[in-house]
Design a protein around this motif. Sequence first.
Motif, PDB file in Angstrom:
ATOM      1  N   VAL A   1       0.840  -1.202   0.000  1.00  0.00           N
ATOM      2  CA  VAL A   1       0.000   0.000   0.000  1.00  0.00           C
ATOM      3  C   VAL A   1       0.873   1.249   0.000  1.00  0.00           C
ATOM      4  N   LEU A   2       1.942   1.240   0.796  1.00  0.00           N
ATOM      5  CA  LEU A   2       2.868   2.376   0.839  1.00  0.00           C
ATOM      6  C   LEU A   2       3.512   2.600  -0.521  1.00  0.00           C
ATOM      7  N   VAL A   3       3.933   1.510  -1.176  1.00  0.00           N
ATOM      8  CA  VAL A   3       4.534   1.630  -2.510  1.00  0.00           C
ATOM      9  C   VAL A   3       3.556   2.268  -3.483  1.00  0.00           C
ATOM     10  N   HIS A   4       2.308   1.818  -3.474  1.00  0.00           N
ATOM     11  CA  HIS A   4       1.292   2.396  -4.359  1.00  0.00           C
ATOM     12  C   HIS A   4       1.080   3.878  -4.040  1.00  0.00           C
ATOM     13  N   ALA A   5       1.083   4.220  -2.750  1.00  0.00           N
ATOM     14  CA  ALA A   5       0.891   5.618  -2.356  1.00  0.00           C
ATOM     15  C   ALA A   5       2.022   6.502  -2.873  1.00  0.00           C
ATOM     16  N   LEU A   6       3.250   6.022  -2.735  1.00  0.00           N
ATOM     17  CA  LEU A   6       4.406   6.818  -3.139  1.00  0.00           C
ATOM     18  C   LEU A   6       4.498   6.980  -4.661  1.00  0.00           C
ATOM     19  N   ARG A   7       3.808   6.111  -5.394  1.00  0.00           N
ATOM     20  CA  ARG A   7       3.800   6.223  -6.853  1.00  0.00           C
ATOM     21  C   ARG A   7       2.762   7.212  -7.358  1.00  0.00           C
ATOM     22  N   MET A   8       1.907   7.696  -6.472  1.00  0.00           N
ATOM     23  CA  MET A   8       0.927   8.712  -6.859  1.00  0.00           C
ATOM     24  C   MET A   8       1.662  10.028  -7.121  1.00  0.00           C
ATOM     25  N   PRO A   9       1.405  10.686  -8.235  1.00  0.00           N
ATOM     26  CA  PRO A   9       2.179  11.886  -8.597  1.00  0.00           C
ATOM     27  C   PRO A   9       2.046  13.043  -7.625  1.00  0.00           C
ATOM     28  N   ASP A  10       0.927  13.104  -6.876  1.00  0.00           N
ATOM     29  CA  ASP A  10       0.722  14.236  -5.971  1.00  0.00           C
ATOM     30  C   ASP A  10       1.115  13.923  -4.532  1.00  0.00           C
ATOM     31  N   VAL A  11       1.724  12.755  -4.284  1.00  0.00           N
ATOM     32  CA  VAL A  11       2.186  12.379  -2.939  1.00  0.00           C
ATOM     33  C   VAL A  11       3.683  12.604  -2.855  1.00  0.00           C
ATOM     34  N   ILE A  12       4.133  13.389  -1.857  1.00  0.00           N
ATOM     35  CA  ILE A  12       5.559  13.681  -1.744  1.00  0.00           C
ATOM     36  C   ILE A  12       6.264  12.813  -0.709  1.00  0.00           C
ATOM     37  N   ASP A  13       5.474  12.181   0.185  1.00  0.00           N
ATOM     38  CA  ASP A  13       6.103  11.311   1.178  1.00  0.00           C
ATOM     39  C   ASP A  13       5.043  10.393   1.774  1.00  0.00           C
ATOM     40  N   GLY A  14       5.514   9.265   2.304  1.00  0.00           N
ATOM     41  CA  GLY A  14       4.625   8.324   2.952  1.00  0.00           C
ATOM     42  C   GLY A  14       5.412   7.411   3.867  1.00  0.00           C
ATOM     43  N   VAL A  15       4.783   6.991   4.957  1.00  0.00           N
ATOM     44  CA  VAL A  15       5.428   6.075   5.904  1.00  0.00           C
ATOM     45  C   VAL A  15       4.373   5.150   6.489  1.00  0.00           C
ATOM     46  N   ILE A  16       4.822   3.989   6.959  1.00  0.00           N
ATOM     47  CA  ILE A  16       3.948   3.098   7.708  1.00  0.00           C
ATOM     48  C   ILE A  16       3.873   3.610   9.138  1.00  0.00           C
ATOM     49  N   GLN A  17       2.674   3.729   9.669  1.00  0.00           N
ATOM     50  CA  GLN A  17       2.475   4.191  11.039  1.00  0.00           C
ATOM     51  C   GLN A  17       1.523   3.223  11.733  1.00  0.00           C
ATOM     52  N   GLY A  18       2.101   2.300  12.518  1.00  0.00           N
ATOM     53  CA  GLY A  18       1.295   1.269  13.152  1.00  0.00           C
ATOM     54  C   GLY A  18       0.642   0.396  12.106  1.00  0.00           C
ATOM     55  N   SER A  19      -0.668   0.244  12.173  1.00  0.00           N
ATOM     56  CA  SER A  19      -1.392  -0.563  11.190  1.00  0.00           C
ATOM     57  C   SER A  19      -1.834   0.263   9.987  1.00  0.00           C
ATOM     58  N   ASP A  20      -1.494   1.563   9.966  1.00  0.00           N
ATOM     59  CA  ASP A  20      -1.939   2.468   8.903  1.00  0.00           C
ATOM     60  C   ASP A  20      -0.772   2.895   8.024  1.00  0.00           C
ATOM     61  N   VAL A  21      -1.103   3.636   6.977  1.00  0.00           N
ATOM     62  CA  VAL A  21      -0.099   4.265   6.115  1.00  0.00           C
ATOM     63  C   VAL A  21      -0.371   5.763   6.090  1.00  0.00           C
ATOM     64  N   ARG A  22       0.660   6.536   6.337  1.00  0.00           N
ATOM     65  CA  ARG A  22       0.561   7.997   6.414  1.00  0.00           C
ATOM     66  C   ARG A  22       1.064   8.593   5.099  1.00  0.00           C
ATOM     67  N   MET A  23       0.330   9.567   4.544  1.00  0.00           N
ATOM     68  CA  MET A  23       0.666  10.167   3.253  1.00  0.00           C
ATOM     69  C   MET A  23       0.703  11.692   3.374  1.00  0.00           C
ATOM     70  N   VAL A  24       1.685  12.316   2.718  1.00  0.00           N
ATOM     71  CA  VAL A  24       1.771  13.774   2.659  1.00  0.00           C
ATOM     72  C   VAL A  24       1.649  14.190   1.196  1.00  0.00           C
ATOM     73  N   PHE A  25       0.696  15.084   0.908  1.00  0.00           N
ATOM     74  CA  PHE A  25       0.427  15.522  -0.459  1.00  0.00           C
ATOM     75  C   PHE A  25       1.128  16.852  -0.752  1.00  0.00           C
TER      76      PHE A  25
END
Length: 466
Positions: free
Chosen positions: A245-269
């Motif tokens: 899921v993190l890999v897919h998030a980081l491949r989004m053109p408008d996402v500049i960063d992402g990390v795994i946080q516990g059971s979730d994935v955190r995204m910065v646009f």
Amino acid sequence: MNETVVEIAGVTKAFGKVSPLALKGITASIPKGQIVGLAGPDGAGKTTLMRLIAAILRPSSGAIHVAGFDTTSDPEAIHQIIGYMPQKFGLYEDLTVQQNLDLYADLRGVLGDERAATFQRLLTFTALAPFTDRPAGKLSGGMKQKLGLACALIKKPQVLLLDEPGVGVDPISRRELWKMVHELLGEGISVLWSTAYLDEAAACDSVLLLSEGELVYSGKPADLTDRVKERVYRVTQIETNRRQVLVHALRMPDVIDGVIQGSDVRMVFKEKPVHIDVEALQAGPRATIRETAPRFEDAFVDILGGGPGGRSILAEHTPEVLTTRDTMIEVTNLTRRFGSFTAVDNISLKIRPGEIFGLLGPNGAGKSTTFRMMCGLLKPTAGSAIVNGVDLLEAPSQARARIGYMAQKFSLYGNLSVRENLEFFSGIYNLQGKEREDAVKLMIEIFNFDHYVNESAEILPLGYKQ
């Protein structure tokens, strides 16, 4: 307005005519009686700035004044009013705790009744009183940092410079260091704390953020965090693999960063999103995404232009490990004693193929001893360790050939260049000819060693050493 104790005006530092500038026109100030965090990526110039403030180096241009003294014309006066704890443990490891304190007291001219009172205060302050006869080299990471802090405080400074004191220190010891430093603020001491941990930077009164030798931010951590407000989101209720899921998030053109946080994935646009394609994350039908409060780390990555992205050159060039085994590493009742002291007591664990297994514990808990036994570098007192089907007791050399091991302490050859270290270790792993040449070239590319390839490994920034 707070009185300033350090004034930095247009400071530039060059090391040689060919190398890029280490610092580029830095202008900043450090208020009296506050903790100022000095943050930035590896090689940003944090240690160089610390050494300039400590009057160990001279600026190529510009000026620094500490409590009114110029670092170029009055270095001796500055040495008398600062305490400096370097990034690398700089005490004498073959001397005891007490002998190191004695040495620093001699160097700083602390004598007589003042000396005895100072030792008592510092040993109580750092909780090192029971360990005065122990060699410094045999202290845990946290205790070494406390001893370094004690030596820096032998003569009460006006300014205390701490260069990444939390590196290699467990969270409990880091909290103790913070508590000690906050107590020092009550005595009117000003602190510049260089840090690799963004939670530490966020806890400072103000932050100086460096990138490639430039000052990109100066101010309160909360003000920097506000820049990513309404741009941070969390993917929750993930039913698939979080890493994918993190890999897919980081491949989004408008996402500049992402990390795994516990059971979730955190995204910065990049900017406040109008629409988010949840299905593209492939997190499962129950997955949801919602806005969450920004952290200092989010803003830190944003101001530096974004994270590393979703592509890993290292992973792309690493051959897949083909195995039919359910367990890659199996440790059973592993025990190690040093005389009457038990460092590791009856540990058992299993690690599956493709699994990241965390080994956690405070300094002195036995983590490194366990690693050394699992790598065949230290013989267990009892128990067994099997790596990829090979028993470390029966065939340690064969097992080591299948293991990559990065030690806690920097253990490469400091008098060799980056390239020479890579070539030496490729020989240890029996790489020859073009295979060896290609492997060295690839490591230089993957780890961005281009600017450092001919530099001595000893003088590399900490992150590049790692």
